[in-house]
Write a protein that holds these residues in place. Structure first.
Motif, PDB file in Angstrom:
ATOM      1  N   ARG A   1      71.728 -42.002  24.654  1.00 28.47           N
ATOM      2  CA  ARG A   1      71.071 -42.695  23.260  1.00 28.47           C
ATOM      3  C   ARG A   1      72.271 -42.814  23.082  1.00 28.47           C
ATOM      4  NH1 ARG A   1      65.536 -44.138  25.137  1.00 28.47           N
ATOM      5  NH2 ARG A   1      65.241 -43.628  27.241  1.00 28.47           N
ATOM      6  N   SER A   2      73.204 -43.163  22.724  1.00 23.88           N
ATOM      7  CA  SER A   2      73.656 -43.193  21.469  1.00 23.88           C
ATOM      8  C   SER A   2      73.792 -44.796  20.894  1.00 23.88           C
ATOM      9  CB  SER A   2      75.108 -42.819  20.943  1.00 23.88           C
ATOM     10  OG  SER A   2      76.132 -43.764  22.154  1.00 23.88           O
ATOM     11  N   GLU A   3      73.952 -45.504  21.735  1.00 23.91           N
ATOM     12  CA  GLU A   3      74.020 -47.307  21.277  1.00 23.91           C
ATOM     13  C   GLU A   3      72.299 -47.063  21.446  1.00 23.91           C
ATOM     14  OE1 GLU A   3      75.551 -49.384  21.624  1.00 23.91           O
ATOM     15  OE2 GLU A   3      77.050 -48.571  23.051  1.00 23.91           O
ATOM     16  N   ARG A   4      71.465 -46.499  21.968  1.00 22.95           N
ATOM     17  CA  ARG A   4      69.711 -47.014  21.336  1.00 22.95           C
ATOM     18  C   ARG A   4      69.916 -46.025  19.119  1.00 22.95           C
ATOM     19  NH1 ARG A   4      68.531 -46.299  26.405  1.00 22.95           N
ATOM     20  NH2 ARG A   4      67.002 -47.693  27.714  1.00 22.95           N
TER      21      ARG A   4
ATOM     22  N   SER B   1      70.611 -36.284  25.379  1.00 25.19           N
ATOM     23  CA  SER B   1      70.851 -37.420  26.428  1.00 25.19           C
ATOM     24  C   SER B   1      72.215 -38.258  25.618  1.00 25.19           C
ATOM     25  CB  SER B   1      69.745 -38.194  26.930  1.00 25.19           C
ATOM     26  OG  SER B   1      68.634 -38.326  26.264  1.00 25.19           O
TER      27      SER B   1
ATOM     28  N   ALA C   1      64.919 -44.130  19.189  1.00 23.68           N
ATOM     29  CA  ALA C   1      64.883 -44.185  20.255  1.00 23.68           C
ATOM     30  C   ALA C   1      64.958 -43.798  21.183  1.00 23.68           C
ATOM     31  CB  ALA C   1      66.703 -43.775  19.692  1.00 23.68           C
ATOM     32  N   SER C   2      64.277 -42.589  21.484  1.00 17.91           N
ATOM     33  CA  SER C   2      63.778 -42.015  22.537  1.00 17.91           C
ATOM     34  C   SER C   2      63.120 -42.819  23.509  1.00 17.91           C
ATOM     35  CB  SER C   2      62.950 -40.869  22.035  1.00 17.91           C
ATOM     36  OG  SER C   2      63.679 -39.862  20.871  1.00 17.91           O
TER      37      SER C   2
ATOM     38  N   ASP D   1      76.551 -40.179  23.988  1.00 17.06           N
ATOM     39  CA  ASP D   1      76.050 -38.647  23.450  1.00 17.06           C
ATOM     40  C   ASP D   1      75.813 -38.042  22.485  1.00 17.06           C
ATOM     41  OD1 ASP D   1      78.084 -37.186  24.017  1.00 17.06           O
ATOM     42  OD2 ASP D   1      76.751 -36.015  25.434  1.00 17.06           O
TER      43      ASP D   1
ATOM     44  N   ASP E   1      62.239 -46.361  25.698  1.00 13.20           N
ATOM     45  CA  ASP E   1      62.940 -47.680  26.493  1.00 13.20           C
ATOM     46  C   ASP E   1      62.208 -48.561  25.557  1.00 13.20           C
ATOM     47  OD1 ASP E   1      64.574 -46.167  27.562  1.00 13.20           O
ATOM     48  OD2 ASP E   1      63.105 -45.656  29.279  1.00 13.20           O
TER      49      ASP E   1
ATOM     50  N   LEU F   1      65.536 -35.380  21.133  1.00 17.34           N
ATOM     51  CA  LEU F   1      66.985 -35.539  21.244  1.00 17.34           C
ATOM     52  C   LEU F   1      67.774 -35.312  20.890  1.00 17.34           C
ATOM     53  CD1 LEU F   1      68.159 -38.266  22.948  1.00 17.34           C
ATOM     54  CD2 LEU F   1      67.575 -39.892  20.658  1.00 17.34           C
TER      55      LEU F   1
END
Ligand code: PLP
Length: 382
Positions: A329-332, A327, A379-380, A350, A382, A310
């Protein structure tokens, strides 16, 4: 009003680079109130300066003079090393409003009718500063705007040259774009902008609201290119958490706005000015510029050395970095970091921004680097 959504945490206390929430949860603060808490939380120098000033004289308005605002203006001019005049404000967007009014007046006296700014630039949320902000998602629904602003791709000197004619009043530029995700232009871009403005007779306005006061390891980010703007705007880290901003006009730009042209009831109020003086003194006394360079390089180096699917890399300078993701996924990552005890900011889908207090220790930076692989892993999924 629901403008911020529902914040995930209520913070109640801070010390140094650590903050605590209402349930006793402890976090390493790697965002510092969005690049504001330069001395960290509850720094004794800031506490002492603010307490002393509020107990002496909290407010005067600008009908009267007070000592902290004079000392602060002189101190800023000393650090800048060039003849200048200072207008003090309460925030970043207001510093840019002052700069824009200055540029409008300069333009009207010289037959110049439009402004140039960069795509993805962020200059603030009030209508003048928003008109210079190159983010359609936050700008477009509030138009039409009071000024004609033309946007060019950030860092593209040819596009800038084509856009800046004899009718251009001013170019507004961040030396590095903060809200866009800590994006720097090619080396020498600010120097090129200076030359383009000089050739056309346009003012160059440097928005250093996020980048100055030690954030990049120098007092001012434009110093990396060795040229002075005509106008400089400051805020955020200047007050170390107290609201203050400044619009600095160099040479003739310092006297474009004349008596009666602009004003503010609170701007440069004694308590905020005393806080800013304490910030500047402490950065100097504690050798924080050197510290920012050393710890920033250590933090960036540590992140760059991590191998994770990531993680795409890291960019930025000093204690102003973006962790780049492969990708959106910054919020995650932001959520996973918080759950692991680290406050970071999902500045772009990102990109995760780090702008910790300038006093963050090497050990604290190392603790984040050590935790990052498991944060990225969490974070990777779901
Ligand atoms: N200019 C820049 C470069 C900024 O980063 C910001 C805030 O993020 C502003 C202006 C607006 O400052 P404020 O939020 O204090 O109004």
């Amino acid at each position: 009003m629901p403008t911020y959504g529902l914040p995930p945490v209520a913070l109640v206390r801070g010390e140094g680079s650590t903050v605590w929430d209402a349930d006793g949860g402890e976090y390493l603060d790697l965002i510092g109130g969005i690049a504001v808490s330069s001395l960290g939380h509850a720094h004794p120098a800031l506490v002492e300066a603010v307490s002393r000033q509020v107990a002496t004289l909290a407010h005067t308005s600008n009908l009267f003079l007070h000592e902290p605002e004079v000392l602060l203006a002189e101190r800023l001019i000393g650090l800048l090393g060039a003849p200048a005049r200072v207008f003090l404000t309460n925030s970043g967007t207001e510093a840019n409003e002052a700069a824009l009014k200055l540029a409008i007046k300069y333009g009207r006296t010289n037959g110049r009718t439009y402004f140039v700014a960069a795509e993805n630039a962020f200059h603030g949320r009030t209508l003048g500063a928003l008109s210079l902000t190159g983010k359609p998602s936050i700008r477009d629904q509030f138009g039409p705007f009071p000024v004609d602003v033309r946007f060019v791709p950030y860092g593209d000197a040819d596009a800038l040259k084509n856009a800046v004619t004899q009718e251009c009043a001013a170019v507004f530029l961040e030396p590095t774009q903060g809200e866009a995700g800590v994006v720097s232009p090619p080396d020498g871009h600010f120097r090129a902008a200076r030359e383009i403005c000089d050739a056309a007779g346009a003012l160059l306005v440097a928005d250093e609201i996020q980048s100055a006061i030690g954030r990049t390891g120098h007092w001012f980010a434009h110093r990396h290119d060795g040229v002075l703007p005509d106008v400089l705007t400051l805020a955020k880290g200047l007050g170390g958490g107290m609201p203050i901003g400044a619009c600095v006009g160099f040479g003739p730009a310092g006297t474009v706005l004349a008596k009666g042209d602009h004003g503010s009831t609170f701007g440069g109020n004694p308590v905020s000015a005393a806080a800013a003086l304490a910030v500047l003194d402490t950065i100097e006394r504690q050798g924080l510029l050197e510290h920012v360079r050393t710890v920033g390089a250590r933090l960036a180096g540590g992140i760059a050395a991590i191998g994770h699917p990531l993680l795409a890399g890291v960019r930025g300078r000093g204690l102003w970095l973006a962790v780049l993701l492969t990708s959106g996924r910054s919020e995650r990552v932001q959520t996973a970091a918080r759950q692991a005890g680290f406050l970071v900011n999902a500045v772009q889908p990102d990109a995760v921004r780090l702008a910790p207090p300038l006093v963050i220790t090497a050990e604290q930076a190392d603790a984040f680097v050590a935790a990052l692989p498991s944060i990225l892993e969490a974070a990777s999924h779901d």
